[in-house]
Design an enzyme around this catalytic site. Structure first.
Site, PDB file in Angstrom:
ATOM      1  N   ASP A 150      -0.168   0.907   7.944  1.00 15.64           N
ATOM      2  CA  ASP A 150       0.538   1.357   6.723  1.00 15.64           C
ATOM      3  C   ASP A 150       1.067   2.786   6.847  1.00 15.64           C
ATOM      4  OD1 ASP A 150      -2.035   2.458   6.464  1.00 15.64           O
ATOM      5  OD2 ASP A 150      -2.310   1.814   4.372  1.00 15.64           O
ATOM      6  N   GLY A 198     -15.864  -0.909   3.202  1.00 12.77           N
ATOM      7  CA  GLY A 198     -14.504  -1.082   3.704  1.00 12.77           C
ATOM      8  C   GLY A 198     -13.699  -2.054   2.862  1.00 12.77           C
ATOM      9  N   SER A 251     -12.466   2.674  -3.610  1.00 13.10           N
ATOM     10  CA  SER A 251     -11.712   3.824  -4.129  1.00 13.10           C
ATOM     11  C   SER A 251     -10.397   3.401  -4.730  1.00 13.10           C
ATOM     12  CB  SER A 251     -11.391   4.813  -3.013  1.00 13.10           C
ATOM     13  OG  SER A 251     -12.545   5.282  -2.449  1.00 13.10           O
ATOM     14  N   ASP A 253      -4.123  -0.301   0.503  1.00 13.37           N
ATOM     15  CA  ASP A 253      -5.218  -0.675  -0.404  1.00 13.37           C
ATOM     16  C   ASP A 253      -4.746  -0.701  -1.855  1.00 13.37           C
ATOM     17  OD1 ASP A 253      -6.632  -0.423   1.938  1.00 13.37           O
ATOM     18  OD2 ASP A 253      -7.586   1.474   1.387  1.00 13.37           O
TER      19      ASP A 253
HETATM   20  C1  GLA Z   1      -8.034   2.442   4.891  1.00 10.64           C
HETATM   21  C2  GLA Z   1      -6.837   3.160   4.265  1.00 10.64           C
HETATM   22  C3  GLA Z   1      -5.581   2.272   4.302  1.00 10.64           C
HETATM   23  C4  GLA Z   1      -5.336   1.720   5.691  1.00 10.64           C
HETATM   24  C5  GLA Z   1      -6.610   1.119   6.268  1.00 10.64           C
HETATM   25  C6  GLA Z   1      -6.451   0.685   7.692  1.00 10.64           C
HETATM   26  O1  GLA Z   1      -8.428   1.349   4.126  1.00 10.64           O
HETATM   27  O2  GLA Z   1      -7.128   3.490   2.936  1.00 10.64           O
HETATM   28  O3  GLA Z   1      -4.473   2.994   3.825  1.00 10.64           O
HETATM   29  O4  GLA Z   1      -4.810   2.703   6.526  1.00 10.64           O
HETATM   30  O5  GLA Z   1      -7.703   2.017   6.207  1.00 10.64           O
HETATM   31  O6  GLA Z   1      -5.553  -0.362   7.783  1.00 10.64           O
END
Ligand code: GLA
Length: 419
Positions: free
Chosen positions: A72, A160, A164, A208
């Site tokens: 991203d 993960g 947030s 996200d």
């Molecule tokens: C985290 C970041 C996202 C993206 C992922 C990896 O979740 O918040 O913006 O970069 O890592 O794909």
């Protein structure tokens, strides 16, 4: 990214049978009743805390990403799915400009801010996210009132799964609703991202937040991070193909705020500059071998991951449109190998979860999200969920790791107003 202290792991979020999206009608009805009770509890908590009823309740989900990791912030592609676990923002508008923030998963204290709002970095802990959303909207030129806020989340933190983003997006939607701003999904996502970037200090991309706001039930979100407004829905229904999506939280705390994520992002930007490209997304796969020859040894693997990962997103979208869901498996597994060997963001626990899931019959498996711990997803034949989850648990126990948690993973709806 993970919101500190904003989420608790509730028994109801975890299904020992290795839950799938294909829930029978009775289970769905039970789930709806549980959600209604949760909503009532959150409203009652707000009322008890602030002595008045809220103006509304908004919900935003966590996410898993099927494929398209660390793309991203390189203007690339991703394919996330919203989770059934959500963060609730229960809120009421105030007329004196003051901001009061409370989380059911916090330390019980109410954080209070004056009408001047937050300065970047000034608010510690979970409250930085709602304060940051207020700051981001103000920075964008919106004239906001103060508000009272109570947060209640079932998105696991440190897993993960974007707790947030769920927090920031729920608050962005609440402030939008309280002030009648009528922002679009991508505008809300950008607001939540800016809150993280500028007020919390985490240089995350937009995947996200876009997932949390714009995903739809039964679909994955095909995101082009260069033009987030042009996102598309791709049908994702593993149950229709006799498959299930399993999510396993390795319980290795995932925290991207420690500088590793920022360093990777900076490495990608440096590589793009060396290749004279606006972003790594602009490097065609056919030119990858020549480009790799021109790059220093520490940057070449990063570039190889980003370019091949964008290719895997395109492949996954084609497969899903063709109804070939099972063929997604090897694409997921190849994505994990690339994150492990080239991007180097996996860890022994995620690698073990992937290999144990594959050995137990998963068609494909990979870490999801930013890495350094967090969760693994596995595409498994329907009915094999429990066996695969058990095989991973056994492998973890044998290796001396804490057993992983199985989460209900389904393509759930994106952010919405509940009340
Ligand atoms: C985290 C970041 C996202 C993206 C992922 C990896 O979740 O918040 O913006 O970069 O890592 O794909």
């Amino acid at each position: 990214m993970t919101a500190p202290g904003t989420s608790r792991r509730e028994a109801g979020d975890e299904r020992p049978d290795g839950g799938t999206g294909a829930r029978p009608a009775a289970a769905r009805a039970t789930g709806a009743a549980e959600e209604a009770r949760r909503l009532d509890r959150a409203v009652a908590a707000f009322t008890a805390l602030y002595g008045t009823v809220p103006d509304g309740v908004w919900a935003a989900p966590g996410r898993i990403n099927l494929i398209g990791e660390h793309t991203d912030y390189n203007d690339g592609f991703a394919l996330p799915v919203a989770l059934p676990q959500t963060t609730l923002a229960v809120a009421r508008r105030r007329t004196d400009g003051r901001i009061r923030l409370h989380s059911a998963q916090g330390d019980g204290r109410v954080t209070e801010l004056g009408p001047e709002g937050p300065a970047p970095g000034a608010v510690p802990g979970w409250a930085a996210y709602p304060a940051g959303v207020h700051g981001a909207l103000t920075r964008a030129g919106h004239r906001l009132e103060g508000f009272d806020l109570h947060i209640d989340s079932t998105v696991p933190t440190g897993a993960g799964l974007s707790s947030s983003a769920a927090l920031a997006c729920a608050v962005a939607l609440a402030l939008d609703g309280l002030h009648g701003l009528d922002l679009t999904g991508p505008e809300l996502a950008r607001t939540a991202q800016l809150a993280e970037n500028a007020f919390v200090g985490v240089p995350c991309g937009i995947m996200d937040q876009m997932a949390s706001v714009c995903c739809e039930e039964g679909s994955a979100l095909h995101l082009d991070s260069r033009t987030p407004d042009r996102y598309r829905q791709v049908p994702f229904d593993p149950a229709a193909a006799d498959l299930a999506l399993l999510a396993l939280d390795t319980r290795v705390a995932h925290d991207l705020g420690d500088g590793a994520y920022a360093a990777l992002r900076a490495g990608c930007e440096r590589a793009a500059a060396l290749l004279d490209l606006p972003a790594l997304r602009d490097l065609p796969a056919a030119e990858l071998p020549t480009a790799l020859d021109r790059l220093p040894a520490d940057l070449a693997p990063l570039v190889r991951h980003v370019v091949t990962e964008n290719g895997r997103v395109a492949e996954a979208v084609t497969l899903l449109h063709a109804g070939r869901t099972a063929a997604l498996g090897p694409v997921l597994t190849a994505g994990h190998a690339s994150l492990r060997d080239d991007y180097r963001v996996s860890c022994p626990e995620t690698d073990l979860a992937v290999s144990a899931a594959l050995a137990a019959g998963a068609l494909g498996a990979r870490m999801t999200g930013g890495g350094f711990g967090g969760s693994v997803i596995a595409l498994v034949p329907a009915g094999r969920e429990a066996a695969v989850a058990e095989a991973v648990t056994t492998a973890f126990t044998t290796a001396g790791y804490r057993p992983p948690r199985t989460l209900r993973a389904a393509a759930a709806p994106g952010a919405r107003r509940l009340l």
